[in-house]
Design a protein around this motif. Structure first.
Motif, short mmCIF file in Angstrom:
data_model
loop_
_atom_site.label_atom_id
_atom_site.label_comp_id
_atom_site.label_asym_id
_atom_site.label_seq_id
_atom_site.Cartn_x
_atom_site.Cartn_y
_atom_site.Cartn_z
N GLU A 91 42.11 50.69 22.10
CA GLU A 91 40.54 50.07 21.73
C GLU A 91 39.98 51.78 21.84
O GLU A 91 39.29 51.93 20.71
N LEU A 115 40.52 49.26 29.39
CA LEU A 115 39.45 48.66 30.14
C LEU A 115 38.42 47.89 29.75
O LEU A 115 37.43 48.28 29.01
N ASP A 116 38.54 46.62 29.81
CA ASP A 116 37.80 45.49 29.24
C ASP A 116 36.62 45.08 30.20
O ASP A 116 36.83 44.91 31.30
N GLY A 117 35.57 45.08 29.43
CA GLY A 117 34.07 44.61 30.24
C GLY A 117 33.53 45.94 30.72
O GLY A 117 32.98 45.63 31.99
N SER A 118 33.81 46.87 30.21
CA SER A 118 33.45 48.23 30.73
C SER A 118 32.08 48.54 30.90
O SER A 118 31.51 49.22 31.92
N ASN A 208 27.27 34.11 26.05
CA ASN A 208 26.24 34.88 26.38
C ASN A 208 24.98 34.13 25.56
O ASN A 208 24.62 34.54 24.36
N SER A 241 32.68 40.01 30.95
CA SER A 241 34.21 40.69 30.95
C SER A 241 35.06 39.42 30.48
O SER A 241 35.47 38.66 31.26
N LEU A 242 35.63 39.61 29.43
CA LEU A 242 36.34 38.62 28.85
C LEU A 242 37.86 38.29 29.56
O LEU A 242 38.05 37.09 29.98
N TYR A 256 35.63 30.21 26.80
CA TYR A 256 35.04 31.41 26.66
C TYR A 256 34.62 31.30 25.23
O TYR A 256 35.38 31.28 24.32
N LYS A 268 32.03 40.60 18.61
CA LYS A 268 32.15 41.89 19.32
C LYS A 268 33.72 42.04 19.61
O LYS A 268 34.37 43.35 19.76
N ILE A 269 34.57 41.05 19.88
CA ILE A 269 35.69 41.07 20.35
C ILE A 269 36.81 41.48 19.20
O ILE A 269 36.81 41.08 17.93
N ARG A 270 37.94 42.45 19.70
CA ARG A 270 38.93 42.71 18.85
C ARG A 270 39.93 42.16 18.64
O ARG A 270 40.33 41.55 19.62
N GLU A 274 42.60 42.52 22.05
CA GLU A 274 41.85 41.56 22.81
C GLU A 274 42.16 39.88 22.52
O GLU A 274 42.71 39.40 23.39
#
Ligand code: AHM
Ligand code: MG
Length: 331
Positions: A91, A115-118, A208, A241-242, A256, A268-270, A274
């Motif tokens: 990423e 680092l996901d959910g950074s 969200n 954080s996924l 989710y 937003k998610i790749r 991800e």
């Protein structure tokens, strides 16, 4: 603790198919080693002055935090020289990563979000690392872009590490989803969650909801249904954080979602590093991952950092989301 004590290495060796013995097993072990280093750094970040921003931006225009850069570097350095991989995608890097010329090229490609959910780092909230593994398409011509732009269906393995109250390594190589907990005293991951499956009755939904106004009508109607008397009566939990939201929903059942939004139509998610790996894990745990229309595993990315709407978790909840979205689209 599970009995008998099974280390990740012992478990991997017993699980891998004959063709992958050695390479895939060692690859997982190298990722587990990177995970231990990231966990150690994360736990001591405030003491080591590694909280906050690095002063750079990544390819998605996001400001990189010091720990994003550290985790990316560790994942790369633990895997560049081992002769297992022929390419990587991160990423945090614009182009795909070729194996340096002075090291031999292996037969696998690793895609990862270091680092996901950074956005949660500085507030001491759970974060994670996501990875997916493909086998090269052409043994003679290894490590090109075409080896990297693959659909989730082609994954041979995927997993995540969750840095929470404990550090866990969760993976699947196509034979169930298994979880290991790091014992910090001995520095080993031990098998604690063998063959994880989404429970029949779900407990949580994780969207969200602050973005409700920006969602398509189909997603809004689905969200309304989830919260209505006719709905499945779930509690709402959203960490942002996924990895953490997925992990909780895997243990307790749930969905989710990160839908498209007015100004971010694909969310937003790749897809590649991800959504794809998480959808692979979901399916191997009896769940499902969708972009709202079709399985996330069936979408071949056109570029490395392509985004996608994501609905993932307990199968029934995800297929209901597809139904609501389809119905509104057809109007
Ligand atoms: P990241 O990889 O840059 O951390 O972004 C992905 C994360 C997901 O883990 C999480 O679910 C989502 O972004 C949270 O976004 P938001 O704060 O918009 O809800
Ligand atoms: Mg991420």
């Amino acid at each position: 603790m599970s009995s008998p004590m099974i280390t990740i290495e012992r478990f991997l060796l017993s699980q891998q198919p004959e063709y992958a013995k050695g390479d895939l097993t060692t690859l997982f072990y190298d990722i587990a080693l990177a995970a231990k280093m990231i966990a150690t750094q994360t736990r001591r970040a405030a003491l080591l002055d590694t909280l906050g921003y690095e002063g750079t931006t990544n390819v998605q225009g996001e400001r990189q935090r010091k720990l994003d850069v550290y985790a990316d570097d560790v994942m790369f350095k633990m895997n560049d020289h081992t002769g297992r991989l022929c390419a990587m995608v991160s990423e945090e890097r614009e182009d795909w990563i070729q194996i340096p010329d002075n090291y031999s090229k292996g037969h696998y490609v690793m895609v990862y979000d270091p680092l996901d959910g950074s956005s949660n780092i500085d507030t001491n909230v759970t974060i994670g690392t996501i990875f997916g593994i493909f086998r090269t398409l052409d043994d003679k011509n290894r490590g090109g872009l075409e080896d990297c732009l693959r659909s989730g269906r082609e994954l041979v393995a995927a997993g995540y590490i969750i840095y929470g109250t404990s550090t866990m390594f969760v993976y699947s190589a196509g034979q169930g989803v298994h979880g290991f907990t790091l014992d910090p005293e001995i520095g080993e991951f031990l098998l604690t969650h063998e063959n994880m499956r989404f429970p029949e009755k779900p407990a949580y939904y994780s969207f969200n909801n602050g973005s409700y106004r920006n969602w398509d009508p189909g997603v809004q109607k689905y969200s309304d249904w989830l919260q209505s008397n006719e709905g499945p009566r779930l509690s709402q939990r959203y960490i942002g954080s996924l990895v953490a939201d997925f992990h909780r929903n895997l243990l307790y059942g749930g969905i989710y979602g990160y839908p498209g939004e007015v100004s971010l139509p694909n969310g937003k998610i790749r897809l590649l590093y991800e959504a794809g790996p998480m959808a692979f894990l979901a399916e191997h745990a009896g769940g499902y991952g969708s972009n709202g229309v079709e399985s996330l595993l069936d979408i071949k990315p056109a570029n490395l950092h392509q985004r996608t709407p994501v609905f993932i978790g307990s199968r029934e909840l995800v297929t209901r989301a597809e139904e609501f979205i389809r119905k509104e689209k057809s109007k």
